[in-house]
Scaffold this motif. Structure first.
Motif, mmCIF file in Angstrom:
data_model
loop_
_atom_site.group_PDB
_atom_site.id
_atom_site.type_symbol
_atom_site.label_atom_id
_atom_site.label_comp_id
_atom_site.label_asym_id
_atom_site.label_seq_id
_atom_site.Cartn_x
_atom_site.Cartn_y
_atom_site.Cartn_z
ATOM 1 N N GLN B 59 -47.592 -79.861 -70.772
ATOM 2 C CA GLN B 59 -47.634 -78.627 -71.546
ATOM 3 C C GLN B 59 -48.038 -77.421 -70.727
ATOM 4 O O GLN B 59 -48.213 -76.339 -71.268
ATOM 5 C CB GLN B 59 -48.614 -78.792 -72.707
ATOM 6 N N PHE B 60 -48.209 -77.603 -69.436
ATOM 7 C CA PHE B 60 -48.638 -76.486 -68.589
ATOM 8 C C PHE B 60 -47.450 -75.555 -68.368
ATOM 9 O O PHE B 60 -46.791 -75.582 -67.340
ATOM 10 C CB PHE B 60 -49.176 -77.014 -67.263
ATOM 11 N N SER B 61 -47.152 -74.754 -69.370
ATOM 12 C CA SER B 61 -45.996 -73.869 -69.271
ATOM 13 C C SER B 61 -46.466 -72.428 -69.423
ATOM 14 O O SER B 61 -47.534 -72.165 -69.979
ATOM 15 C CB SER B 61 -44.989 -74.189 -70.372
ATOM 16 N N PRO B 62 -45.671 -71.503 -68.913
ATOM 17 C CA PRO B 62 -46.107 -70.110 -68.976
ATOM 18 C C PRO B 62 -46.139 -69.569 -70.400
ATOM 19 O O PRO B 62 -46.793 -68.567 -70.677
ATOM 20 C CB PRO B 62 -45.060 -69.384 -68.133
ATOM 21 N N TYR B 72 -54.765 -72.724 -83.568
ATOM 22 C CA TYR B 72 -54.880 -73.471 -82.329
ATOM 23 C C TYR B 72 -53.868 -72.901 -81.359
ATOM 24 O O TYR B 72 -52.695 -72.746 -81.693
ATOM 25 C CB TYR B 72 -54.620 -74.948 -82.597
ATOM 26 N N THR B 73 -54.305 -72.570 -80.158
ATOM 27 C CA THR B 73 -53.402 -71.989 -79.178
ATOM 28 C C THR B 73 -53.226 -72.965 -78.031
ATOM 29 O O THR B 73 -54.219 -73.498 -77.520
ATOM 30 C CB THR B 73 -53.963 -70.668 -78.629
ATOM 31 N N VAL B 74 -51.980 -73.203 -77.663
ATOM 32 C CA VAL B 74 -51.734 -74.012 -76.472
ATOM 33 C C VAL B 74 -51.276 -73.073 -75.375
ATOM 34 O O VAL B 74 -50.155 -72.574 -75.407
ATOM 35 C CB VAL B 74 -50.671 -75.086 -76.726
ATOM 36 N N ASP B 75 -52.182 -72.757 -74.469
ATOM 37 C CA ASP B 75 -51.782 -71.990 -73.283
ATOM 38 C C ASP B 75 -52.335 -72.721 -72.058
ATOM 39 O O ASP B 75 -52.844 -73.844 -72.166
ATOM 40 C CB ASP B 75 -52.269 -70.539 -73.377
ATOM 41 N N LYS B 76 -52.222 -72.058 -70.914
ATOM 42 C CA LYS B 76 -52.626 -72.768 -69.693
ATOM 43 C C LYS B 76 -54.123 -73.046 -69.676
ATOM 44 O O LYS B 76 -54.581 -74.019 -69.086
ATOM 45 C CB LYS B 76 -52.218 -71.954 -68.477
ATOM 46 N N LEU B 77 -54.901 -72.170 -70.322
ATOM 47 C CA LEU B 77 -56.343 -72.396 -70.375
ATOM 48 C C LEU B 77 -56.656 -73.665 -71.162
ATOM 49 O O LEU B 77 -57.474 -74.497 -70.754
ATOM 50 C CB LEU B 77 -57.011 -71.179 -71.033
ATOM 51 N N THR B 78 -55.950 -73.829 -72.303
ATOM 52 C CA THR B 78 -56.126 -75.031 -73.111
ATOM 53 C C THR B 78 -55.839 -76.271 -72.272
ATOM 54 O O THR B 78 -56.599 -77.240 -72.289
ATOM 55 C CB THR B 78 -55.160 -75.011 -74.303
ATOM 56 N N VAL B 79 -54.715 -76.203 -71.557
ATOM 57 C CA VAL B 79 -54.300 -77.377 -70.784
ATOM 58 C C VAL B 79 -55.303 -77.663 -69.683
ATOM 59 O O VAL B 79 -55.725 -78.809 -69.486
ATOM 60 C CB VAL B 79 -52.894 -77.148 -70.201
ATOM 61 N N ILE B 113 -67.386 -93.202 -79.411
ATOM 62 C CA ILE B 113 -68.045 -91.908 -79.585
ATOM 63 C C ILE B 113 -67.788 -91.014 -78.381
ATOM 64 O O ILE B 113 -67.564 -89.811 -78.511
ATOM 65 C CB ILE B 113 -69.551 -92.106 -79.814
ATOM 66 N N LEU B 114 -67.774 -91.636 -77.195
ATOM 67 C CA LEU B 114 -67.485 -90.862 -75.991
ATOM 68 C C LEU B 114 -66.102 -90.222 -76.096
ATOM 69 O O LEU B 114 -65.904 -89.042 -75.751
ATOM 70 C CB LEU B 114 -67.562 -91.783 -74.772
ATOM 71 N N LEU B 115 -65.143 -91.005 -76.593
ATOM 72 C CA LEU B 115 -63.784 -90.471 -76.730
ATOM 73 C C LEU B 115 -63.757 -89.340 -77.755
ATOM 74 O O LEU B 115 -63.055 -88.341 -77.582
ATOM 75 C CB LEU B 115 -62.813 -91.579 -77.136
ATOM 76 N N VAL B 116 -64.535 -89.478 -78.822
ATOM 77 C CA VAL B 116 -64.589 -88.406 -79.816
ATOM 78 C C VAL B 116 -65.132 -87.132 -79.178
ATOM 79 O O VAL B 116 -64.610 -86.033 -79.377
ATOM 80 C CB VAL B 116 -65.462 -88.814 -81.026
ATOM 81 N N ALA B 117 -66.180 -87.292 -78.366
ATOM 82 C CA ALA B 117 -66.743 -86.121 -77.686
ATOM 83 C C ALA B 117 -65.689 -85.473 -76.790
ATOM 84 O O ALA B 117 -65.534 -84.249 -76.764
ATOM 85 C CB ALA B 117 -67.963 -86.529 -76.879
ATOM 86 N N THR B 118 -64.956 -86.313 -76.036
ATOM 87 C CA THR B 118 -63.899 -85.782 -75.181
ATOM 88 C C THR B 118 -62.857 -85.049 -76.014
ATOM 89 O O THR B 118 -62.413 -83.942 -75.656
ATOM 90 C CB THR B 118 -63.223 -86.938 -74.414
ATOM 91 N N LEU B 119 -62.471 -85.657 -77.119
ATOM 92 C CA LEU B 119 -61.468 -85.037 -77.985
ATOM 93 C C LEU B 119 -61.968 -83.675 -78.474
ATOM 94 O O LEU B 119 -61.221 -82.696 -78.503
ATOM 95 C CB LEU B 119 -61.183 -85.960 -79.179
ATOM 96 N N SER B 120 -63.257 -83.601 -78.802
ATOM 97 C CA SER B 120 -63.747 -82.332 -79.334
ATOM 98 C C SER B 120 -63.728 -81.246 -78.253
ATOM 99 O O SER B 120 -63.473 -80.080 -78.551
ATOM 100 C CB SER B 120 -65.142 -82.503 -79.916
ATOM 101 N N VAL B 121 -63.973 -81.628 -77.005
ATOM 102 C CA VAL B 121 -63.863 -80.634 -75.930
ATOM 103 C C VAL B 121 -62.426 -80.145 -75.827
ATOM 104 O O VAL B 121 -62.150 -78.947 -75.662
ATOM 105 C CB VAL B 121 -64.335 -81.217 -74.585
ATOM 106 N N MET B 122 -61.465 -81.100 -75.952
ATOM 107 C CA MET B 122 -60.046 -80.723 -75.898
ATOM 108 C C MET B 122 -59.711 -79.742 -77.011
ATOM 109 O O MET B 122 -58.992 -78.764 -76.806
ATOM 110 C CB MET B 122 -59.166 -81.965 -76.040
ATOM 111 N N ILE B 123 -60.226 -80.016 -78.208
ATOM 112 C CA ILE B 123 -59.937 -79.133 -79.352
ATOM 113 C C ILE B 123 -60.570 -77.768 -79.127
ATOM 114 O O ILE B 123 -59.950 -76.725 -79.363
ATOM 115 C CB ILE B 123 -60.478 -79.764 -80.654
ATOM 116 N N LEU B 124 -61.811 -77.770 -78.622
ATOM 117 C CA LEU B 124 -62.490 -76.495 -78.353
ATOM 118 C C LEU B 124 -61.692 -75.647 -77.379
ATOM 119 O O LEU B 124 -61.653 -74.422 -77.478
ATOM 120 C CB LEU B 124 -63.874 -76.758 -77.766
ATOM 121 N N ALA B 125 -61.031 -76.326 -76.415
ATOM 122 C CA ALA B 125 -60.288 -75.591 -75.404
ATOM 123 C C ALA B 125 -59.202 -74.737 -76.032
ATOM 124 O O ALA B 125 -58.871 -73.667 -75.532
ATOM 125 C CB ALA B 125 -59.686 -76.554 -74.389
ATOM 126 N N GLY B 126 -58.616 -75.228 -77.139
ATOM 127 C CA GLY B 126 -57.502 -74.486 -77.720
ATOM 128 C C GLY B 126 -57.860 -73.740 -78.994
ATOM 129 O O GLY B 126 -57.014 -73.043 -79.562
#
Lengths: 694, 507
Positions: B59-62, B72-79, B113-126
């Motif tokens: 998804q690393f697209s311009p 929810y925004t998917v941009d390069k920062l999210t990725v 739970i670790l995976l949930v934490a990781t997922l939440s960081v991913m969601i926060l990114a976008g």
């Protein structure tokens, strides 16, 4: 001659020569570790490829000189103000160096199979060898000073690992540390020199790769110096100062006075390493750096009569002489060779320093082959005697007592335990003789040609103290012949003085590389000779400059410079060398008691040589008596006065910031919430109230 | 109204998060159905994380895309931050594989739970909506609390979890309070709308704006553990299982930073002059306090954990600069710092697994017994200290400092000045460990280590891979500074230079 591939393609794929050994080194360390054969085949096979490829590059450049310099640069880091790059530069100088590195590496790797066969670290050794070869070739093809510094450090790291390869031995570990420390001093100077040079030429580079060696549009070192000189940021004096600071790098790496002390101790490493790293390749990196970044050592307008080069020449000349005198009295066969390496490296610097660019590089080229071969011969002897002396314990004990008495020389490396080996080891003996004759400058072997060029150039040299420099080199040539033949006679002639009986030498993987290297040791000199010039000399005609293949291929500046043969100089150095050989014959074959006479009547001079001019003692005294106490004092001061107080202070900080509250178990968690709410309120309010002020 | 097509597109772009969610579901019930295949749990987690990472990279697209309207925004920062979260997740899972014996019998839940934490960081990114931001932050907080208290029979772990929970609750309150002000001012929850409306507000900042900024900053600062919102760190770093400490010191910080970048540089862009001073103050306080406390530590883990406060201070300089160079330097620093910090934590786990101790003095002479381990830790430490060989850590610091100097303001000079001065104790306390490991005589703990390579129990293989990955990443990062910097730059380019509003906000 037709090349099997298109010359452009050969040069285009040059990065492979660097990349493959690295890849193989990494794979060997990680994976094939367990399979000794696989490690060996992979490593040596890669080196064989690199050797062929380097040779092809050399031939391609020989056929079409316009192909070089060819370079590719990749951006390492680009900012708005500069561009740092890493790249691969292929030109004539690089091609010569690559052939030297890959040839010696290849034969050393083959030899290693025989020499290290019984060592448990066999695979690890091959991994290091590959990594070293990759680093050294990376240094060779570097396009700019930063990249060179990077690989310079990398070859250094490989070298410490290899010196300390048998790190269980205390002496080996200590030698590794010594090499490390001395090289830190030199590398520090090198780095400071780079930074000073960069500071002086800062406005020049723009978006061109920084500190690049050569560039068709002139955005290179030479262009930078011209620009800085025209801007007034660089004068002849400041350039000379920069070059002298930067020369600390070569001084340490190529073991020149006063940073030469590590090389003899580095002989604690396995002998293949001594041949590869401490004789032929890494120690030549200093010479290569000066040759590569030659404009820095010239005057700003490109003349070779510069203070920087005079410094190089004098350091080289003095080192050549001092090292040769030290080699006179050493008993460890490897250390004799090590000191002779230091001495010969000094010759190369004199060549570069007196403006004989081609001669310096030519001596590097010739020396690499015969010195590597000499070291491999010494390895073969050590290997052979090691087995012979293993036979009975009693003799071994007696030998240990003699050899370990004064210098901790392992008995199988001690010249006093050898002798008469010519009947047991005929192949090694003839190879060693070839190398000895060559290094002594015996007429018509390779060392003769390049040494003669350097001595003649020092004769023509017009810089400070040129007469002294010339005679220093001539005397050193005589000393070289003497101590090399001393080693030869003590090893191969007379009666065998060690314990056990050496077995008869068989043709094996240990002595095949010796034979292979003997050919270039005899013949490589002819690349720099022209038979016409000799004819001229013999017929007594006035000598004129004659073209020769090496100078035609490799030169600095715009057109190759050829030297006219100087009959007088050639005769002088040859006669002095022969006198050295003759004296060695009288002393060690005819048993003329010169040795004991020297020990008795010239005690101070003998000790000067035996104790290596007291450099180690001076440094030890300096570090033990001065540097370490001062350092300890300062450190303790810092530790007590500063760090302790800061730590105490920081325990206050921890008290204030919550660490005092950890597992307080008294339910004061509401304090946390209070701090959060309070900070929000206080910071917000204070900032709002401070607004009108700002 | 959103059409079916919009949802189809949304699913397309949420693939990484969906992969991870699926993995979470599988991992959470795996032990229940296949108790005999328990050791596969981390492997499954790794596979899920890898799948999420791969789909993210695609998804690393311009072209920036907003989903569900603007939520929810998917941009390069999210990725970029998504990939960072995934990499942190992978390394933490690997190091947990060598730590499982402390987590039995519930190791399976730990990974969930670790995976949930990781997922939440991913969601926060976008997240570009206040509601999603809140949900993401809460998910991260609650899973962090759970992870912290995972060593159930350890009193310190329990206490840390409780304290963490209470402080989290406090910042949740401040955050919600701030968000409600924001909504009151702008009548919207979308970042894009708030950005536009705040920009049209009066220029002189009112008490309300400053306070709502402080309220939001307190929540972000809490996640970053920036002083003075760092009160929870001593307890949590002490009590939590080591992999959790490692995750909190980088994973949850990455979440905090991406929120900070989006909120401060974009939403509050119009009042940059105001927050710059406040964040600058937080940065200085963090650099000073973090380094000083780390200096006084006798335990390696705690030293690493405290120094992470100082590193947050350094990174905040880039945020204060709020330029393309500054923000890309933050990204670069996070990438490199993440690798070296996780590497050092992994080394600590391997060391204490074998010796049962974590005192810095016990690391003395480790090089004699475990040359590879000591070398790996030393490389991480040298980079953390910011020394130039290998140069990844050095470059990271240099970029941050340059961006601070480029501000050419008293604040910028003050920040860089404090950073330079506080780097000196940092070099001291990092290099002290490295020098001890190589130069000193072995300590008692090291002397008792068995020789040879036989001691490498299978449980150590996970951490070995993790350490190797980190060191390889640092070395690679030292060589490929330019490409990484290019990605870091592209990721923040749209933030510092936002696109026209009509293009992204369908409303």
């Amino acid at each position: 001659m037709n090349l099997p591939f298109a010359p452009q393609e050969i040069i285009r794929w040059a990065p492979l020569i660097v990349a493959l050994p690295f890849a193989v080194g990494a794979v060997t360390i990680l994976g094939v570790w367990r399979s000794r054969t696989a490690s060996m085949l992979l490593s040596a096979g890669t080196m064989f490829y690199c050797f062929l490829h380097s040779l092809l590059i050399l031939l391609a450049l020989q056929q079409d000189p316009s192909l070089g310099p060819a370079q590719t640069n990749w951006d390492w880091f680009v900012s708005s103000s500069f561009r740092l790059s890493m790249g691969v530069l292929v030109d004539h100088l690089c091609a010569v160096m690559m052939v030297v590195v890959t040839t010696v590496s290849l034969f050393v790797q083959i030899y290693t199979h025989g020499y290290m066969r019984e060592d448990p670290g066999y695979s690890r050794f091959y991994a290091y060898l590959s990594l070293f070869a990759g680093s050294m070739l990376g240094l060779t093809v570097s396009t700019n000073l930063f990249e060179m510094y990077f690989f310079w450090e990398l070859v250094g790291v490989c070298s410490y690992f290899l010196i300390g390869f048998w790190w269980q031995r205390n002496t080996a570990a200590e030698a590794g540390i010594k090499a490390f420390v001395v090289n830190r001093v030199g590398d520090f100077g090198f780095l400071v020199g780079i930074i000073l040079f960069l500071a002086a030429t800062a406005g020049f580079w723009g978006q061109h790769p920084l500190l690049i060696f050569s560039d068709p549009q002139g955005f290179d070192l030479a262009g930078a110096i011209r620009y800085a000189a025209s801007q007034g940021t660089l004068t002849a004096a400041s350039l000379a100062a920069i070059s002298m600071v930067m020369f600390m790098g070569p001084m340490a790496k190529s073991a020149q006075l006063p940073l030469h002390v590590w090389l003899a101790d580095a002989m604690e490493g396995p002998t293949p390493i001594s041949a590869l790293i401490h004789a032929a390749t890494m120690v030549a990196a200093g010479i290569y750096l000066v040759a590569r970044a030659y404009p820095i050592w010239l005057t700003p307008d490109g003349s070779t009569f510069s203070a920087g080069l005079a410094f190089v020449a004098w350091v080289g000349g003095v080192t050549a002489f001092v090292a040769a005198t030290i080699a006179l009295s050493q008993y460890d066969i490897k250390r004799v060779l090590a000191w002779s390496t230091v001495s010969q490296l000094g010759y190369m610097f004199v060549g570069l320093g007196t403006g004989a660019y081609t001669a310096g590089m030519f001596h590097l080229f010739n020396h690499a082959f015969f010195k590597a071969m000499l070291f491999l011969c010494s390895g073969a002897i050590i290997h052979h005697l090691h087995h012979a002396m293993h036979v009975d314990k009693e003799t071994r004990k007696k030998l240990d007592e003699v050899s370990l008495m004064d210098r901790m020389i392992p008995p199988d490396q001690d010249l006093r335990n050898m002798g008469g080996l010519k009947q047991y080891m005929p192949i090694t003996r003839w190879c060693f003789l070839v190398g000895t004759l060559s290094i002594s400058g015996f007429p018509f072997l390779s060392g003769f040609f390049s040494k003669d060029e350097i001595i003649s150039s020092s004769f023509k040299y017009q810089g400070p103290g040129h007469d002294i420099l010339f005679w220093l080199l001539v005397v050193t040539a005589g000393l070289t012949a003497f101590y090399m033949f001393r080693a030869y006679f003590l090893t191969f002639h007379g009666e065998y003085r060690g314990g056990g009986t050496p077995a008869a030498e068989k043709l094996s993987v240990i002595n095949l590389p010796l034979i292979a290297l003997a050919f270039p040791s005899i013949l490589s000199g002819y690349l720099g000779a022209n038979p016409e010039a000799l004819k001229q000399l013999l017929t007594g005609a006035a000598p004129t400059a004659m073209a020769n293949a090496f100078a035609q291929f490799l030169y600095f500046g715009h057109a190759p410079e050829y030297e006219a043969l100087n009959g007088g100089v050639m005769l002088t150095s040859t006669v002095v060398s022969l006198a050295g050989i003759g004296l060695a014959y009288l002393v060690y074959i005819n048993k003329l008691p010169v040795h004991t006479w020297c020990q008795q009547n010239l005690k101070p001079l003998y000790n000067l040589s035996w104790c290596k001019w007291y450099f180690d003692d001076m440094y030890m005294a300096f570090t033990q008596k001065l540097a370490l106490p001062v350092f300890n004092f300062v450190w303790n001061l810092v530790d007590m006065a500063v760090v302790d107080n800061v730590v105490n202070l920081s325990s206050f900080a921890t008290l204030g910031t919550g660490e005092a509250l950890r597992y307080s178990e008294n339910g004061r968690a509401q304090w946390y919430a209070l701090v959060i709410f309070g900070s929000v309120a206080v910071i917000g309010l204070v900032y709002f109230l401070a607004q009108p002020l700002s | 109204m959103l059409s079916i097509e919009d949802y189809r597109i949304a699913v397309e772009f949420l693939k990484p998060a969906l992969w991870l969610s699926l993995t979470i579901l599988v991992v959470s019930i795996w032990n229940l159905f296949f108790p005999k295949l328990k050791e596969l749990t981390p492997v499954l987690s790794l596979i899920g994380l890898a799948a999420a990472g791969v789909t993210l990279c695609q998804q690393f697209s311009p072209q920036a895309t907003t989903l569900f309207g603007w939520v929810y925004t998917v941009d390069k920062l999210t990725v970029l931050f998504g990939v960072l979260a995934v990499v942190v997740g992978i390394i933490v899972v690997l190091m947990t594989m060598g730590y499982e014996m402390h987590l039995e019998p519930n190791a399976g839940e730990f990974y969930t739970i670790l995976l949930v934490a990781t997922l939440s960081v991913m969601i926060l990114a976008g997240a570009t909506d206040l509601i999603l931001l809140f949900v993401g932050l809460e998910t991260l907080s609650i899973s962090s609390v759970l992870l912290t208290g995972f060593s159930k029979r350890d009193r310190r772990s329990n206490e840390a979890a409780l304290k963490y929970l209470l402080s989290t609750a406090a910042t949740t309150a401040t955050l919600l309070y701030g968000l409600s002000f924001l909504y009151g001012l702008t009548a919207s929850t979308s970042y894009y709308d708030i950005h536009a409306k705040l920009a049209s507000l009066t220029q002189t900042p009112s008490l309300v704006v400053i306070f709502l900024m402080m309220l939001v900053l307190s929540a972000v600062g809490f996640k970053l553990s920036a002083v003075p919102f760092h009160m929870w760190t001593p307890d949590v770093f002490e009590g939590a299982p080591t992999p959790v400490t490692a995750f909190l010191s980088i994973g949850s910080k990455a979440g905090g930073f991406v929120v900070a970048i989006r909120l401060l540089s974009f939403v509050f862009a119009s009042s940059q002059a105001d927050w710059a001073v406040i964040v600058g103050l937080l940065a200085m306080a963090s650099m000073v306090a973090g380094n000083l406390i780390a200096l006084a530590q006798g335990s390696f883990k705690r030293m690493l954990a405290y120094s992470s406060i100082a590193h947050v201070g350094y990174m905040l300089i880039g945020i204060v600069a709020n330029t393309l160079d500054g923000l890309s330097a933050v990204n670069f620093y996070l990438i490199v710092y993440g690798l070296m910090n996780l590497g050092a934590f992994t080394g600590a786990i391997m060391f204490s697994n074998e010796t049962g101790t974590d005192r810095i003095d016990d690391y003395a002479g480790l090089f004699r017994k475990r040359p590879w381990l000591a070398t790996g830790i030393a490389i991480c430490l040298i980079n953390l200290a910011g020394l130039p060989i290998p140069p990844a850590g050095f470059f990271a610091k240099a970029f941050i400092f340059w961006s601070g100097l480029a501000m050419a303001s008293p604040l910028g000079y003050a920040l860089v000045g404090v950073a330079l001065v506080t780097s000196v104790p940092a070099i001291y306390y990092y290099m002290r460990v490295a020098i001890k490991m190589v130069v000193r005589e072995p300590s008692e703990a090291v002397k008792q280590l068995p020789d040879g390579r036989k001691q490498m129990a299978s449980s150590q293989s996970g951490p070995i891979v993790a350490l190797a990955l980190c060191v390889a990443g640092i070395l690679l990062g030292s060589i490929t500074v330019n490409p990484i910097m290019g990605v870091a730059r592209e990721a923040v380019a749209p933030i510092t230079n936002p696109p026209a509003l009509g293009m992204v906000s369908p409303r």
